[in-house]
Design a protein around this motif. Structure first.
Motif, PDB file in Angstrom:
ATOM      1  N   ASN A   1       0.801  -1.234   0.000  1.00  0.00           N
ATOM      2  CA  ASN A   1       0.000   0.000   0.000  1.00  0.00           C
ATOM      3  C   ASN A   1       0.829   1.277   0.000  1.00  0.00           C
TER       4      ASN A   1
ATOM      5  N   LYS B   1       3.774   4.157  -1.184  1.00  0.00           N
ATOM      6  CA  LYS B   1       4.193   4.791  -2.437  1.00  0.00           C
ATOM      7  C   LYS B   1       5.552   4.257  -2.867  1.00  0.00           C
ATOM      8  N   GLY B   2       5.727   4.005  -4.173  1.00  0.00           N
ATOM      9  CA  GLY B   2       7.050   3.615  -4.665  1.00  0.00           C
ATOM     10  C   GLY B   2       7.053   2.429  -5.598  1.00  0.00           C
ATOM     11  N   LYS B   3       5.886   1.877  -5.916  1.00  0.00           N
ATOM     12  CA  LYS B   3       5.843   0.682  -6.777  1.00  0.00           C
ATOM     13  C   LYS B   3       6.143   1.059  -8.231  1.00  0.00           C
ATOM     14  N   SER B   4       5.311   1.929  -8.797  1.00  0.00           N
ATOM     15  CA  SER B   4       5.511   2.284 -10.209  1.00  0.00           C
ATOM     16  C   SER B   4       6.824   3.030 -10.409  1.00  0.00           C
TER      17      SER B   4
ATOM     18  N   TYR C   1      -4.527  -5.143 -10.382  1.00  0.00           N
ATOM     19  CA  TYR C   1      -5.953  -4.796 -10.250  1.00  0.00           C
ATOM     20  C   TYR C   1      -6.813  -5.521 -11.274  1.00  0.00           C
TER      21      TYR C   1
ATOM     22  N   ASP D   1       2.996   1.316   3.680  1.00  0.00           N
ATOM     23  CA  ASP D   1       2.652   2.729   3.837  1.00  0.00           C
ATOM     24  C   ASP D   1       2.921   3.138   5.277  1.00  0.00           C
TER      25      ASP D   1
ATOM     26  N   HIS E   1       1.876   9.279   4.039  1.00  0.00           N
ATOM     27  CA  HIS E   1       1.854   9.854   2.701  1.00  0.00           C
ATOM     28  C   HIS E   1       1.283  11.267   2.806  1.00  0.00           C
TER      29      HIS E   1
ATOM     30  N   ASN F   1      -2.457  12.356   2.633  1.00  0.00           N
ATOM     31  CA  ASN F   1      -3.333  12.234   3.803  1.00  0.00           C
ATOM     32  C   ASN F   1      -3.236  13.442   4.738  1.00  0.00           C
TER      33      ASN F   1
ATOM     34  N   VAL G   1      -1.333  16.110  -5.329  1.00  0.00           N
ATOM     35  CA  VAL G   1      -0.291  15.355  -6.041  1.00  0.00           C
ATOM     36  C   VAL G   1       0.730  16.321  -6.647  1.00  0.00           C
TER      37      VAL G   1
ATOM     38  N   ILE H   1       7.099  13.972  -8.439  1.00  0.00           N
ATOM     39  CA  ILE H   1       7.147  13.037  -7.315  1.00  0.00           C
ATOM     40  C   ILE H   1       6.013  12.027  -7.420  1.00  0.00           C
TER      41      ILE H   1
HETATM   42  P1  ATP Z   1       4.424   5.786  -7.394  1.00  0.00           P
HETATM   43  O1  ATP Z   1       3.901   5.841  -8.815  1.00  0.00           O
HETATM   44  O2  ATP Z   1       4.569   7.144  -6.814  1.00  0.00           O
HETATM   45  O3  ATP Z   1       5.610   4.910  -7.252  1.00  0.00           O
HETATM   46  P2  ATP Z   1       2.753   3.636  -6.494  1.00  0.00           P
HETATM   47  O4  ATP Z   1       2.845   3.057  -7.843  1.00  0.00           O
HETATM   48  O5  ATP Z   1       3.403   2.897  -5.374  1.00  0.00           O
HETATM   49  O6  ATP Z   1       3.256   5.142  -6.510  1.00  0.00           O
HETATM   50  P3  ATP Z   1      -0.138   3.673  -6.796  1.00  0.00           P
HETATM   51  O7  ATP Z   1      -1.049   2.936  -5.905  1.00  0.00           O
HETATM   52  O8  ATP Z   1       0.054   3.192  -8.180  1.00  0.00           O
HETATM   53  O9  ATP Z   1       1.260   3.817  -6.019  1.00  0.00           O
HETATM   54  O10 ATP Z   1      -0.634   5.167  -6.804  1.00  0.00           O
HETATM   55  C1  ATP Z   1      -0.079   6.134  -7.622  1.00  0.00           C
HETATM   56  C2  ATP Z   1      -0.349   7.522  -7.063  1.00  0.00           C
HETATM   57  O11 ATP Z   1      -0.947   7.501  -5.779  1.00  0.00           O
HETATM   58  C3  ATP Z   1       0.926   8.338  -6.873  1.00  0.00           C
HETATM   59  O12 ATP Z   1       0.595   9.660  -7.157  1.00  0.00           O
HETATM   60  C4  ATP Z   1       1.266   8.161  -5.429  1.00  0.00           C
HETATM   61  O13 ATP Z   1       1.984   9.230  -4.872  1.00  0.00           O
HETATM   62  C5  ATP Z   1      -0.085   8.033  -4.803  1.00  0.00           C
HETATM   63  N1  ATP Z   1       0.007   7.112  -3.655  1.00  0.00           N
HETATM   64  C6  ATP Z   1       0.706   5.991  -3.562  1.00  0.00           C
HETATM   65  N2  ATP Z   1       0.601   5.420  -2.351  1.00  0.00           N
HETATM   66  C7  ATP Z   1      -0.211   6.234  -1.644  1.00  0.00           C
HETATM   67  C8  ATP Z   1      -0.711   6.230  -0.295  1.00  0.00           C
HETATM   68  N3  ATP Z   1      -0.376   5.264   0.556  1.00  0.00           N
HETATM   69  N4  ATP Z   1      -1.551   7.235   0.068  1.00  0.00           N
HETATM   70  C9  ATP Z   1      -1.883   8.209  -0.778  1.00  0.00           C
HETATM   71  N5  ATP Z   1      -1.453   8.267  -2.058  1.00  0.00           N
HETATM   72  C10 ATP Z   1      -0.621   7.319  -2.483  1.00  0.00           C
END
Ligand code: ATP
Ligand code: MG
Length: 202
Positions: free
Chosen positions: A42, A44-47, A137, A185, A188, A191, A196, A200
């Motif tokens: 959950n 941030k940092g996957k994509s 998803y 998580d 973030h 919250n 956005v 970043i």
């Molecule tokens: P990123 O692309 O920044 O690496 P992600 O791929 O881990 O994020 P996703 O679930 O794909 O996360 O969501 C993409 C967007 O949602 C990004 O703008 C990211 O900053 C935001 N996001 C990711 N995790 C959270 C969180 N725990 N709470 C709120 N927003 C989030």
């Protein structure tokens, strides 16, 4: 020997032992293979991590394919950077987030259409790295047939690396993967009411 040089000597010995251990582990890793990397959780940092690996791959001159299964509201920097790159074939699902389309049939049709690009990449031995962003998803919502996806991953060229991102990765996907990271998580900014931020977040 004074206290300081004794400490320095102890440190040197400990580092020698550590180096011997690390060198031994490195010497044991002799396999080359196409990896399946899954980035889930959950936080941030996957994509962004996945696109970091894409940047590395492109830097090395590898031929890459990207399929983004969920199109966000904002045009993301990675698309702007890589979509026109000669080494990268880039596909984005035509529809937005599922809570925006609010139409299951439309989502399913878009998912299947988009999956066709992924399947073609997974069947092409000339493509060395395939990034399937937010694929998890499609399986959790049941938009794609999990067995079809798993079969395509299993049957891909042996040297081809695949990176999959998205929350709640299915257990079968985790079982099939070579490397799996779960990003937790902790907090973030969103919250705390922060919008956005370009660069970043997208
Ligand atoms: P990123 O692309 O920044 O690496 P992600 O791929 O881990 O994020 P996703 O679930 O794909 O996360 O969501 C993409 C967007 O949602 C990004 O703008 C990211 O900053 C935001 N996001 C990711 N995790 C959270 C969180 N725990 N709470 C709120 N927003 C989030
Ligand atoms: Mg993501």
């Amino acid at each position: 020997m004074d206290q300081q040089s004794e400490r320095a000597l102890r440190h040197k010995r400990a580092m020698q032992r550590k180096k011997a251990h690390v060198d031994e582990r490195i010497a044991q890793a002799v396999i080359d293979k196409g990896l399946l990397v899954v980035l889930t959780g959950n936080g941030k940092g996957k994509s962004s991590s996945a696109f970091g690996m894409l940047a590395r791959s492109v830097g090395h001159g590898l031929r890459c394919g990207v399929v983004q299964f969920i199109k966000g509201q904002w045009e993301c920097g990675e698309q702007l950077l890589f979509a026109s790159h000669p080494l990268v074939e880039f596909h984005v699902m035509a529809t937005g987030f599922t809570w925006e389309t609010q139409d299951r049939e439309l989502d399913i049709a878009a998912a299947r259409q988009t999956w066709a690009h992924a399947r073609a990449l997974l069947g092409n031995p000339e493509v060395q790295v395939v990034l399937l962003d937010e694929l998890t998803y499609m399986l959790t919502y049941g938009y794609l047939d999990a067995n079809e996806v798993l079969d395509a991953l299993r049957e891909r060229p042996a040297h081809q690396h695949v990176i999959i991102t998205g929350r709640n990765a299915a257990q079968a996907l985790i079982d099939l993967a070579d490397t799996v990271s779960e990003i937790r998580d902790i907090k973030h900014a969103f919250n705390q009411g922060v919008r956005v931020q370009r660069g970043i977040d997208y």
